[in-house]
Design an enzyme around this catalytic site. Structure first.
Site, PDB file in Angstrom:
ATOM      1  CD  GLU A 164      -5.009  -4.966   3.257  1.00 14.15           C
ATOM      2  OE1 GLU A 164      -3.801  -5.236   3.073  1.00 14.15           O
ATOM      3  OE2 GLU A 164      -5.384  -4.039   3.997  1.00 14.15           O
ATOM      4  CD  GLU A 189      -3.105  -0.816   2.251  1.00 16.82           C
ATOM      5  OE1 GLU A 189      -4.220  -1.337   2.118  1.00 16.82           O
ATOM      6  OE2 GLU A 189      -2.733  -0.230   3.303  1.00 16.82           O
TER       7      GLU A 189
END
EC number: 3.2.1.4
Length: 800
Positions: A305, A190
């Site tokens: 995710e 991320e």
């Protein structure tokens, strides 16, 4: 007194409502419909194929869209779970867990979240790498694809020095598993503006260029190594991997690279369309639309995710929104991994967490049966399992409970004997093969409903235990005999709230109720609260629901010997409302003299959520609660920690150096281990997490009398906030959490927090004492009185 009376009335009302609801079965969905009937792609998993069938993965254009296909060029979708951080939850790396995921959940993929910062790989590379290797080997052995996730999180710039080992790490893994079709390489979890511990990147094309600058050489290295010629590579995108659209505008030059999208269904709304042509990237704000845009512009996307909660892991679960997202992913053959395989106390965790007085943490090893039963799964885990399998989501009734009172597995009678008032005295009671054997019942032969008084009586006078049976509706037990016969039993459960209430009737099991059990026969006998008013009296009492004894009236039809086993109660969980003192307005310093909590509350992830009340400590008001650390410790010692949370819109550090407060302990038990007090702020500009590097520790095996003040152990807690280097004095901190973590301790008792405040560095300039008249005696300073006077003055100022 009035509050206590109202609370009792409320509890009584709840208990009555529970009893009424228990009389009616749960209504089925109207016309037999299920939630899946409104969607076309939630059910089924035909494209969820295993490596043994699908082989090496590749990217191809199918129906005008780049997507994942198998070795035969047919669509394949990967569905599975992501681990939580392997530095925190390595227990998931066991064969039983992998087999449960592969077989019971029907997952064909697992994602290994290898944090780099936050005490992850960068802090202990050999240990963390060994865990990744173990996770890869287990996936291969269990016929699953495996995502090796270089978990860029804090800081958010993948070029930060903490991530300098990325190229070497991926080179090593590829060399260990050359061209292994099971392995997928995820280069940057991320990327984001998170500057906790380092730099972040912006949410625009500049941010994507930073990710690309980092990823390009790693992709090239993997391809040139000869060990990852065609393995799928996944690359994250800015803004916590919510911008695959930016990657589509300027993709990496590689034949098998995909781009991530991450979403949480409580935070990221669905969208039915992409963007009009020429829409500036600064105006692309919807995560699903960003994904549609990426697909329309020729790149493949992987949701590595996603969660059923809000983006911070709490709130929800948001299953209706999740259905819309999963429909979109399945319809577009987008593979997905749910966050996460953890028993951490957050909504997005897949397993039941520890919550004081409510639940114990589910083991991440399901045991030799290689199945987690539904009760061991969280709401999210139960839902996601159904979505991976592609079956109807049919949640269990989590309000029902079973408590075993007597199981006789310890080889004793567990307190049972012939009752002193039994009309049949020649009964012998003993433990045989883990059951309670009753001999001499020839004279106890009335099996009618109402004449149980003539039968033998036994009671558990020597049990010495007490069990809370709030909400119990049934008492059941196994009756075991040599040959099927009729056995009649009436029961009087006993406890402080009901010592003796006559049974309404005896309940019998008949020969047709028995089934073979090895060389004997077994039947289950059930006594309801209508049969035994004493059971209802204890279970529905407003103050005390403990059972500490039971009297059983036992009659048989021609059987001299029977066995009893597994005496238990079955009931409905009753959620007793926790009554806190008023929250009040957020005030710092927090001195609590107005009788409110001054803004303090439990954090969503707190392992303790008992009543927060204002109590007296050392002569003044303080925020207080009761709790105890569990004997069986979860792997994450924060899971059982009380977490106080304080939100204030203008909360900043300013020129202060410390957060300080008075902390008092009134222990019932505290002989070993320690309490570790942590301080956390959640500023949006720092990825919602900055933590003071130093903590305050109280060692329970070193409690000293000199620390006692008015019978309480007193500690002046001071935690350095100047050491938090990645925030500025004017950074809006949003909220502050104080976390009281368990360090292998046995603490139980009440604690008090007072005078929470920011504080500057201590002044060291000497102060000249005023001259004292030798004829006058200088009175000692009463710190308690001085503190009280100070608070009274502050209170008067506020009132004025």
């Amino acid at each position: 007194m009035m509050l206590r009376k109202k609370t009792k009335q409320l509890i009584s009302s709840i208990l009555i409502l529970v009893l009424l609801l228990s009389l009616f079965p749960t209504a089925l969905a109207a016309e037999g419909n299920t939630r899946e009937d409104n969607f076309k792609h939630l059910l089924g998993n035909d494209n969820v194929k295993r490596p043994s069938e699908a082989g090496a993965l590749q990217l191809q254009e199918v129906d005008g869209q780049m997507t994942l296909v198998d070795q035969h060029g047919e669509k394949i979708q990967l569905r599975g779970m992501s681990t939580h951080g392997l530095q925190w939850f390595p227990e998931i790396l066991n064969d039983n867990a992998y087999k449960a995921l592969a077989n019971d959940w029907e997952s064909n993929m697992i994602r290994l979240a290898m944090y780099v910062g936050e005490n992850g790989y960068a802090s202990n590379p050999e240990l963390i790498k060994s865990r990744v290797i173990k996770g890869i080997d287990l996936a291969i052995e269990n016929d699953m694809y495996v995502i090796v996730d270089w978990h860029v999180h804090a800081p958010g710039d993948p070029r930060d020095p903490v991530y300098a080992g990325a190229e070497d790490f991926f080179r090593d893994i590829a060399a260990l598993y050359p061209n292994n079709p099971h392995i997928i390489y995820e280069l940057a979890n991320e990327p984001s503006s998170n500057n906790n511990g380092g730099a972040g990147i912006p949410n625009n094309e500049e941010g994507w260029n930073a990710v690309k600058e980092y990823a390009d050489p790693i992709v090239e290295m993997l391809r040139d190594s000869g060990n990852a010629d065609d393995n799928i590579i996944i690359v994250g995108s800015p803004n916590w991997s919510q911008r695959p659209d930016l990657a589509a505008d300027n993709p990496i030059d590689d034949h098998h690279t995909m781009y991530t999208v991450h979403f949480y269904t409580g935070s990221h709304a669905a969208s039915t369309e992409s963007y009009p042509p020429e829409t500036p990237n600064s105006e692309r704000g919807n995560v699903m639309s960003n994904t549609r845009y990426a697909l329309e512009n020729g790149v493949a996307v992987f949701a590595t995710e996603w969660g059923t909660s809000q983006a911070n892991g709490d709130g929800g679960p948001y299953f209706d929104e999740a259905d819309v997202w999963i429909e979109f992913l399945n319809e577009n053959n987008i593979s997905w991994a749910n966050w996460s395989l953890t028993n951490k106390n957050e909504v997005s965790g897949a397993f039941t967490p520890f919550e004081l007085g409510k639940s114990n943490a589910t083991s991440l090893d399901p045991g030799p049966d290689q199945v987690w039963v539904p009760e061991e799964l969280s709401l999210s885990g139960e839902y996601v399992r159904a979505r991976i399998k592609g079956v109807n989501y049919e949640p269990i009734d989590r309000t029902k409970y079973t408590k075993v009172l007597w199981d006789f597995n310890d080889g004793t009678k567990q307190g049972f004997g012939v009752n002193g008032d039994s009309p049949v005295e020649d009964v012998v009671i003993e433990n045989e093969a883990g059951a309670l054997k009753l001999s001499g019942l020839d004279a106890s032969n009335d099996v009618s409903e109402g004449n149980y008084w003539a039968n033998a009586r036994l009671s558990a006078d020597g049990w010495g235990k007490s069990v809370d049976i709030l909400g119990a509706e049934k008492l059941t037990m196994d009756v075991i005999v040599d040959e099927p016969t009729t056995v009649s039993i009436a029961a009087i459960p006993q406890g402080p709230s009901a010592n003796w209430v006559n049974p309404n009737r005896a309940i019998k099991v008949e020969p047709t109720n028995f089934v073979p059990l090895e060389d004997k026969f077994k039947a289950e006998l059930t006594i309801t609260s209508a049969d035994s008013p004493s059971l209802e009296a204890i279970a529905m009492h407003a103050e005390n629901n403990n059972i500490n004894n039971i009297i059983l009236f036992v009659g048989t039809e021609g059987a001299d010997v029977i066995y009893l086993d597994n005496i238990k109660v079955i009931g409905t969980e009753v959620e007793i409302p926790v009554v806190h003192d008023p929250k009040g307005e957020a005030v710092l310093p927090s001195v609590f003299e107005d009788g409110t909590r001054q803004g303090w509350d439990w954090a969503g992830e707190s392992g303790v959520k008992t009543a927060l009340t204002i109590e007296e400590a050392n002569g003044s008001n303080a925020l207080s609660w009761e709790f105890g650390y569990p004997e069986v410790k979860p792997s994450d010692n924060w899971a059982t920690a009380p977490r106080l949370d304080f939100w204030k819109s203008d909360l900043v550090r300013g020129e202060n150096d410390y957060v300080t407060f008075d902390f008092y302990l009134d222990p019932v038990r505290a002989t070993e281990g320690a309490m570790n007090i942590n301080l956390v702020f959640q500023p949006p500009t720092n990825g919602y997490w900055v933590q003071a590097p130093k903590t305050y520790t109280i060692n329970f095996d070193e409690l000293e009398e000199p620390n006692q003040v008015n019978g309480l152990y007193h500690y002046e807690v001071k935690i350095n906030v100047r050491d938090i280097t990645n925030i500025q004095d004017d950074t809006l901190l949003r909220n502050m959490m104080i976390i009281f973590a368990d360090v292998e301790s046995d603490f139980a008792g009440r604690v008090f927090v007072d005078n929470v405040r920011f504080e500057g560095a201590a002044t060291t300039e000497p102060v000249e004492p005023e001259p004292v008249d030798p004829g006058e005696e200088t009175p000692p300073v009463d710190e308690k009185e001085a503190k009280t006077e100070q608070k009274e003055a502050e209170k008067e100022e506020k009132e004025e």
